[in-house]
Write an enzyme that holds these catalytic residues in place. Structure first.
Site, PDB file in Angstrom:
ATOM      1  N   ALA A  12       0.726  -1.156  -0.107  1.00 27.34           N
ATOM      2  CA  ALA A  12       0.024  -0.151   0.106  1.00 27.34           C
ATOM      3  C   ALA A  12       0.981   1.341   0.011  1.00 27.34           C
ATOM      4  O   ALA A  12       0.225   2.154  -0.250  1.00 27.34           O
ATOM      5  CB  ALA A  12      -0.944  -0.127   1.093  1.00 27.34           C
ATOM      6  N   ARG A  27       3.916 -10.821   2.123  1.00 26.17           N
ATOM      7  CA  ARG A  27       5.005 -10.191   3.112  1.00 26.17           C
ATOM      8  C   ARG A  27       5.913 -11.130   3.496  1.00 26.17           C
ATOM      9  O   ARG A  27       5.684 -12.021   3.900  1.00 26.17           O
ATOM     10  CB  ARG A  27       4.227  -9.574   4.211  1.00 26.17           C
ATOM     11  CG  ARG A  27       3.225  -8.728   3.837  1.00 26.17           C
ATOM     12  CD  ARG A  27       2.439  -8.074   4.998  1.00 26.17           C
ATOM     13  NE  ARG A  27       1.062  -7.372   4.866  1.00 26.17           N
ATOM     14  CZ  ARG A  27       0.117  -7.941   4.754  1.00 26.17           C
ATOM     15  NH1 ARG A  27      -0.244  -9.280   4.947  1.00 26.17           N
ATOM     16  NH2 ARG A  27      -0.922  -7.106   4.686  1.00 26.17           N
ATOM     17  N   ASN A  60       6.547  -3.678   6.819  1.00 29.07           N
ATOM     18  CA  ASN A  60       7.176  -2.286   6.729  1.00 29.07           C
ATOM     19  C   ASN A  60       8.398  -2.220   5.918  1.00 29.07           C
ATOM     20  O   ASN A  60       9.437  -1.326   6.161  1.00 29.07           O
ATOM     21  CB  ASN A  60       7.706  -1.773   8.110  1.00 29.07           C
ATOM     22  CG  ASN A  60       6.451  -1.405   8.917  1.00 29.07           C
ATOM     23  OD1 ASN A  60       5.675  -0.512   8.485  1.00 29.07           O
ATOM     24  ND2 ASN A  60       6.085  -2.463   9.933  1.00 29.07           N
ATOM     25  N   GLY A  61       8.305  -3.038   4.766  1.00 29.15           N
ATOM     26  CA  GLY A  61       9.429  -3.055   3.836  1.00 29.15           C
ATOM     27  C   GLY A  61       9.482  -1.893   2.953  1.00 29.15           C
ATOM     28  O   GLY A  61      10.699  -1.241   2.635  1.00 29.15           O
ATOM     29  N   LEU A 111       8.491   1.123   3.920  1.00 30.73           N
ATOM     30  CA  LEU A 111       8.844   2.207   4.771  1.00 30.73           C
ATOM     31  C   LEU A 111      10.419   2.102   5.093  1.00 30.73           C
ATOM     32  O   LEU A 111      11.380   3.150   4.838  1.00 30.73           O
ATOM     33  CB  LEU A 111       8.153   2.100   6.324  1.00 30.73           C
ATOM     34  CG  LEU A 111       8.807   2.919   7.527  1.00 30.73           C
ATOM     35  CD1 LEU A 111       8.890   4.354   7.104  1.00 30.73           C
ATOM     36  CD2 LEU A 111       7.945   2.490   8.617  1.00 30.73           C
ATOM     37  N   LYS A 120      16.435 -34.444  11.386  1.00 30.93           N
ATOM     38  CA  LYS A 120      15.158 -35.189  10.942  1.00 30.93           C
ATOM     39  C   LYS A 120      14.359 -35.238  12.222  1.00 30.93           C
ATOM     40  O   LYS A 120      14.567 -36.008  13.008  1.00 30.93           O
ATOM     41  CB  LYS A 120      16.122 -36.458  10.567  1.00 30.93           C
ATOM     42  CG  LYS A 120      14.818 -37.375  10.104  1.00 30.93           C
ATOM     43  CD  LYS A 120      15.243 -38.827   9.824  1.00 30.93           C
ATOM     44  CE  LYS A 120      14.212 -39.762   9.338  1.00 30.93           C
ATOM     45  NZ  LYS A 120      14.282 -41.228   9.817  1.00 30.93           N
ATOM     46  N   GLY A 162      10.730 -48.675   5.320  1.00 28.14           N
ATOM     47  CA  GLY A 162      10.048 -49.426   4.984  1.00 28.14           C
ATOM     48  C   GLY A 162      10.491 -50.182   3.719  1.00 28.14           C
ATOM     49  O   GLY A 162      10.092 -51.192   3.171  1.00 28.14           O
TER      50      GLY A 162
HETATM   51  C1  LIG Z   1      -0.409  -6.497   0.701  1.00 28.70           C
HETATM   52  C2  LIG Z   1       0.753  -5.997   1.383  1.00 28.70           C
HETATM   53  C3  LIG Z   1       0.974  -4.717   1.908  1.00 28.70           C
HETATM   54  C4  LIG Z   1       1.954  -4.107   2.429  1.00 28.70           C
HETATM   55  N1  LIG Z   1       1.858  -2.713   2.659  1.00 28.70           N
HETATM   56  C5  LIG Z   1       3.088  -1.892   2.975  1.00 28.70           C
HETATM   57  C6  LIG Z   1       2.864  -0.834   3.400  1.00 28.70           C
HETATM   58  O1  LIG Z   1       1.812  -0.170   3.330  1.00 28.70           O
HETATM   59  N2  LIG Z   1       4.173  -0.180   3.741  1.00 28.70           N
HETATM   60  C7  LIG Z   1       5.191  -0.853   4.026  1.00 28.70           C
HETATM   61  O2  LIG Z   1       6.349  -0.282   4.415  1.00 28.70           O
HETATM   62  N3  LIG Z   1       5.398  -2.180   3.661  1.00 28.70           N
HETATM   63  C8  LIG Z   1       3.945  -2.768   2.889  1.00 28.70           C
HETATM   64  N4  LIG Z   1       4.285  -4.081   2.744  1.00 28.70           N
HETATM   65  C9  LIG Z   1       5.445  -4.913   2.918  1.00 28.70           C
HETATM   66  C10 LIG Z   1       6.489  -4.634   1.849  1.00 28.70           C
HETATM   67  O3  LIG Z   1       5.864  -4.604   0.628  1.00 28.70           O
HETATM   68  C11 LIG Z   1       7.635  -5.857   1.871  1.00 28.70           C
HETATM   69  O4  LIG Z   1       8.013  -5.797   3.179  1.00 28.70           O
HETATM   70  C12 LIG Z   1       8.619  -5.422   1.124  1.00 28.70           C
HETATM   71  O5  LIG Z   1       8.530  -5.143  -0.435  1.00 28.70           O
HETATM   72  C13 LIG Z   1       9.747  -6.377   1.088  1.00 28.70           C
HETATM   73  O6  LIG Z   1      10.883  -6.059   0.203  1.00 28.70           O
HETATM   74  P1  LIG Z   1      11.855  -7.114  -0.353  1.00 28.70           P
HETATM   75  O7  LIG Z   1      12.785  -6.333  -1.581  1.00 28.70           O
HETATM   76  O8  LIG Z   1      12.786  -7.396   0.684  1.00 28.70           O
HETATM   77  O9  LIG Z   1      10.940  -8.207  -0.963  1.00 28.70           O
HETATM   78  P2  LIG Z   1      10.290  -8.367  -2.406  1.00 28.70           P
HETATM   79  O10 LIG Z   1       9.637  -6.893  -2.625  1.00 28.70           O
HETATM   80  O11 LIG Z   1       9.159  -9.428  -2.102  1.00 28.70           O
HETATM   81  O12 LIG Z   1      11.453  -8.851  -3.447  1.00 28.70           O
HETATM   82  C14 LIG Z   1      11.916  -9.971  -3.318  1.00 28.70           C
HETATM   83  C15 LIG Z   1      12.449 -10.280  -4.840  1.00 28.70           C
HETATM   84  O13 LIG Z   1      13.239 -11.390  -4.684  1.00 28.70           O
HETATM   85  C16 LIG Z   1      13.080 -12.302  -5.719  1.00 28.70           C
HETATM   86  N5  LIG Z   1      13.646 -13.642  -5.407  1.00 28.70           N
HETATM   87  C17 LIG Z   1      13.102 -14.476  -4.585  1.00 28.70           C
HETATM   88  N6  LIG Z   1      13.635 -15.321  -4.375  1.00 28.70           N
HETATM   89  C18 LIG Z   1      14.780 -15.615  -5.351  1.00 28.70           C
HETATM   90  C19 LIG Z   1      15.914 -16.274  -5.905  1.00 28.70           C
HETATM   91  N7  LIG Z   1      16.005 -17.383  -5.602  1.00 28.70           N
HETATM   92  N8  LIG Z   1      16.538 -15.708  -6.971  1.00 28.70           N
HETATM   93  C20 LIG Z   1      16.249 -14.782  -7.348  1.00 28.70           C
HETATM   94  N9  LIG Z   1      15.477 -13.737  -6.992  1.00 28.70           N
HETATM   95  C21 LIG Z   1      14.553 -14.137  -6.108  1.00 28.70           C
HETATM   96  C22 LIG Z   1      11.583 -12.135  -6.206  1.00 28.70           C
HETATM   97  O14 LIG Z   1      11.365 -12.524  -7.333  1.00 28.70           O
HETATM   98  C23 LIG Z   1      11.043 -10.780  -5.735  1.00 28.70           C
HETATM   99  O15 LIG Z   1      11.091  -9.938  -7.097  1.00 28.70           O
HETATM  100  C24 LIG Z   1       3.114  -4.915   2.154  1.00 28.70           C
HETATM  101  C25 LIG Z   1       3.223  -5.873   1.781  1.00 28.70           C
HETATM  102  C26 LIG Z   1       1.974  -6.540   1.232  1.00 28.70           C
HETATM  103  C27 LIG Z   1       2.067  -8.104   0.488  1.00 28.70           C
HETATM  104  C1  LIG Z   2      17.211 -44.763  10.708  1.00 28.70           C
HETATM  105  C2  LIG Z   2      16.058 -43.981  10.505  1.00 28.70           C
HETATM  106  O1  LIG Z   2      15.989 -42.815  10.423  1.00 28.70           O
HETATM  107  C3  LIG Z   2      14.884 -44.837  10.222  1.00 28.70           C
HETATM  108  O2  LIG Z   2      14.074 -44.389  11.283  1.00 28.70           O
HETATM  109  C4  LIG Z   2      14.238 -44.707   9.187  1.00 28.70           C
HETATM  110  O3  LIG Z   2      13.113 -44.190   8.986  1.00 28.70           O
HETATM  111  C5  LIG Z   2      14.491 -45.801   8.037  1.00 28.70           C
HETATM  112  O4  LIG Z   2      13.595 -46.717   8.080  1.00 28.70           O
HETATM  113  P1  LIG Z   2      14.111 -48.115   7.593  1.00 28.70           P
HETATM  114  O5  LIG Z   2      14.866 -48.829   8.744  1.00 28.70           O
HETATM  115  O6  LIG Z   2      12.606 -48.986   7.688  1.00 28.70           O
HETATM  116  O7  LIG Z   2      14.801 -48.137   6.314  1.00 28.70           O
END
Ligand SMILES: Cc1cc2nc3c(=O)[nH]c(=O)nc-3n(C[C@H](O)[C@H](O)[C@H](O)COP(=O)(O)OP(=O)(O)OC[C@H]3O[C@@H](n4cnc5c(N)ncnc54)[C@H](O)[C@@H]3O)c2cc1C
Ligand SMILES: CC(=O)[C@@H](O)[C@H](O)COP(=O)(O)O
Length: 659
Positions: A44, A301, A328-329, A331, A500, A588
């Site tokens: 927002a 979020r 608050n991201g 902000l 585990k 199993g």
């Molecule tokens: C409905 C809603 C309302 C909100 N209103 C507000 C507000 O009014 N004021 C405010 O301050 N905040 C608000 N927020 C919060 C704010 O939007 C988030 O905190 C902020 O956008 C987070 O920013 P970010 O860059 O960390 O994450 P994001 O903006 O989510 O960006 C993360 C990015 O990383 C990418 N990514 C993820 N994993 C990987 C990967 N493995 N490899 C490559 N890229 C990857 C994703 O594709 C994404 O583009 C709101 C959020 C929501 C959902």
């Molecule tokens: C060692 C372990 O974690 C077991 O509890 C696992 O579930 C394996 O099961 P099996 O012994 O049937 O292979």
């Protein structure tokens, strides 16, 4: 060109950090899986530390500092691009429906630089005409503001581009490769990449790369348009009500939000979500009910258990965290960017950062830094696809990736039930496995076969998977998991946070308790564990565990130690179809053909203990299981022929070579 800094994630946080670093002289690359999916677009845009009534003092300071940076920061971005961010110091009005003790400071933290004013019923209705009749008063926060977050995201992208930041949208980081406390590269869908420094800014998806307690909190939103018959903007300040906010934009749209739902990455708007928003919005500002609806959307979020971001140094020298900004991201973007850039580029650590360090989630005090890595012999997120033999028809396989670590072998084994330690050692070696699970309780109590385990295996080569076998309740399992982490440390695996999780109250069938498992998993994820839960083959439970942040699910093929083989095939298939985390078929499996069958279904790995330990020749059986796991995997990758109802000749009549 190798970058100085590689930023994973191109939401507002990643982009703003990139810009700050670039302005300080760094070569910066940003990798982003999907710019459009960033929460930045869904928000927002409220800059509302006062209206949000933040109780944590460090967080409040951080938010106030960030809000105070906004005017200059947005001006600078606008000058660099010629684009408008929609920054608007409009103030926020927070009406209430109950009588309040306006002197109670916890209701509204006020300070000289951020005052809050109480308006009684008459004053608030005069100050803001059109409020619902039930409004009995409210707080006025003149310092709170707003920005058009979608415009801001675009401006940040354009600024980064114009400054020469290398921006790669559509690139997913699949794993972060770590060695001896350093990131040595990232594995992506377009190949390996390296840099001197790395920043994790992956928002709600952070837990997919490292076991950080960040989880998605879905928010649904909608917008309406101010109709033409309303000449002036009827609202010129944000209304922040109970479970609702109404954010007027200067372009005559009004944003209404937002739900807060703990439903993992479940997409879409729902009637229930939208209904609750409309109801609350109309109660607060009734004339909205006649405004045309423009759009519905949702976003995720990045939430943390304490609702504070995770900022600053990580377990790796050259990796910095900037995630978990939750509500608050937007902000917090300018302050995050400034503090993180200072930290990386000038090694200047602002004292406030200490409050947001990731280690706050590790309850057990530790003298050495908690690490999320493992020793060099394991390829952490090995960028190279593993080539399965022989080379003439090699097929590429990414390896088994769990919590950002890559293992070549897809077979895990155990240490119990062997006739001798020697047989166990030979079997582990013959199985080719890289992960061996160890029952923490049995080691502690020095149960038969569990003495001398520390010396019996080479823990430089074998990754220990402590398990909570013998725990009947969630509480016991949590306690034993913590002991397991200490045990791994004693064995030299300082960075091992795997567990585990077994919660098994039933001693006859050894069937796990789904509720206890889910409860324990939630807690352990919050404490920073990489949780691998052992479960009955229940697709719904598997999904719930994935949503709470488990790094695998381990459905049983049949009861532990029964050797009955795959009795749960249909459910395991559903789990595999739906899982975004590795599925490890556990327990199993009685013979190599069953092991291969599980892998052919598409399981990512197997855990086999009894079938090896109780066979007549365990090392040979271990080798057979190794081959079966590889064969099943190859068959899965190669793709099985379709099953047909009737015969079809192997030497077809069409396409014959004629003489
Ligand atoms: C409905 C809603 C309302 C909100 N209103 C507000 C507000 O009014 N004021 C405010 O301050 N905040 C608000 N927020 C919060 C704010 O939007 C988030 O905190 C902020 O956008 C987070 O920013 P970010 O860059 O960390 O994450 P994001 O903006 O989510 O960006 C993360 C990015 O990383 C990418 N990514 C993820 N994993 C990987 C990967 N493995 N490899 C490559 N890229 C990857 C994703 O594709 C994404 O583009 C709101 C959020 C929501 C959902
Ligand atoms: C060692 C372990 O974690 C077991 O509890 C696992 O579930 C394996 O099961 P099996 O012994 O049937 O292979």
């Amino acid at each position: 060109m190798t970058s100085d800094v590689l930023i994973i994630g191109g939401g507002v946080i990643g982009l703003a950090i990139a810009i700050e670093l670039k302005l300080r002289g760094a070569n910066v690359t940003v990798l982003c899986r999907d710019f459009r999916a960033a929460a930045a677009h869904a928000a927002a845009g409220m800059l509302a530390p006062d209206a949000e009534n933040i109780q944590n003092q460090a967080m409040l300071s951080l938010c106030w500092r960030s809000r105070s940076l906004y005017p200059d920061w947005t001006r600078k971005l606008e000058e660099l691009t010629g684009l408008n961010t929609g920054y608007w110091p409009c103030g926020i009005l927070a009406p209430v429906y109950q009588h309040q003790d306006e002197k109670n400071p916890s209701l509204s933290p006020s300070s000289p630089e951020s005052p809050a004013y109480w308006l009684d019923q008459a004053a608030i209705h005069q100050y803001q005409p059109g409020l619902g009749a039930e409004v009995l008063g409210g707080w006025w926060y003149p310092e709170d503001a707003q920005v058009d977050n979608q415009a801001l995201a675009g401006v940040l992208w354009a600024t980064a581009e114009s400054l020469g930041v290398e921006l790669k949208d559509g690139v997913t980081v699949e794993a972060i490769r770590q060695q001896q406390g350093q990131v040595v590269g990232v594995q992506t869908n377009i190949g390996d990449m390296r840099a001197a420094e790395y920043v994790l800014a992956t928002g709600a998806w952070s837990n997919q790369l490292l076991p950080l307690p960040v989880s998605p909190r879905k928010g649904q939103m909608l917008s309406v348009q101010i109709p033409e018959f309303v000449p002036e903007l009827p609202l010129t300040r944000v209304l922040y009500g109970q479970d609702i906010y109404i954010v007027p934009r200067r372009n005559r749209s009004i944003i209404i939000g937002a739900t807060s739902e703990d439903v993992g990455f479940t997409p879409h708007n729902t009637p229930a979500g939208i209904q609750s928003l409309l109801q609350a919005a109309i109660r607060l500002y009734p004339q909205l009910e006649h405004y045309p609806i423009l759009k519905f959307w949702w976003g995720f979020r990045p939430a943390t258990p304490d609702e504070l971001p995770i900022l600053g140094n990580s377990h790796c020298k050259n990796l910095t965290f900037a995630v978990g900004h939750h509500r608050n991201g937007i902000l917090l973007t300018p302050i995050t960017a400034a503090l993180i850039a200072d930290l990386i580029w000038s090694q200047k650590s602002d004292p406030l950062l200490a409050n947001f360090h990731y280690s706050r989630f590790h309850r057990q005090p530790s003298t050495s830094p908690t690490m999320l890595t493992h020793p060099a012999n394991f390829s952490n997120g090995n960028g190279k696809n593993l080539s399965l033999q022989p080379s003439e028809f090699s097929i590429q396989d990414s390896g088994l990736i769990i919590a950002g670590k890559t293992f070549k072998s897809r077979l895990m084994t155990g240490t119990g039930k062997y006739r001798s330690i020697k047989e166990m050692q030979e079997s582990v070696a013959a199985s080719g496995c890289q992960i061996v699970t160890v029952a923490v309780r049995r080691v502690q109590t020095k149960a038969a076969g569990h003495e001398g385990l520390a010396e019996a295996l080479d823990w430089q080569k074998i990754w220990m998977l402590p398990n909570t076998a013998g725990c009947q309740t969630a509480e016991e399992a949590i306690r034993v998991a913590r002991l397991g982490r200490e045990m791994a440390k004693l064995l030299g695996q300082e960075d091992n946070n795997f567990v585990k999780l077994e919660v098994i109250p039933d001693l006859k069938y050894l069937l796990p308790d789904p509720i206890g498992t889910l409860q324990a998993a939630e807690q352990l994820v919050k404490e920073g564990f990489a949780v691998l839960p052992y479960i009955n083959a229940d697709p719904m439970l598997a999904k719930r565990l994935e949503e709470v942040g488990c790094v695998t699910v381990m459905p049983l093929a049949s009861p532990i130690g029964s050797g009955q083989g795959l009795k749960t095939t249909a459910n395991i298939q559903i789990i595999i179809e739906n899982a975004k985390i590795p599925v490890v078929v556990d327990a199993g499996i009685g013979s190599p053909s069953e092991a291969a069958q599980a892998m052919e279904l598409g399981a990512d790995a197997l855990l086999i203990n009894s079938a090896i330990a109780l066979s007549e020749n365990p090392p040979v059986m271990a080798h057979a299981m190794n081959l079966a796991a590889v064969a099943g995997r190859l068959a899965y990758l190669a793709g099985r022929m379709p099953v047909k109802d009737y015969a079809s000749p192997s030497s077809p009549l069409t396409g014959k070579i004629t003489g």
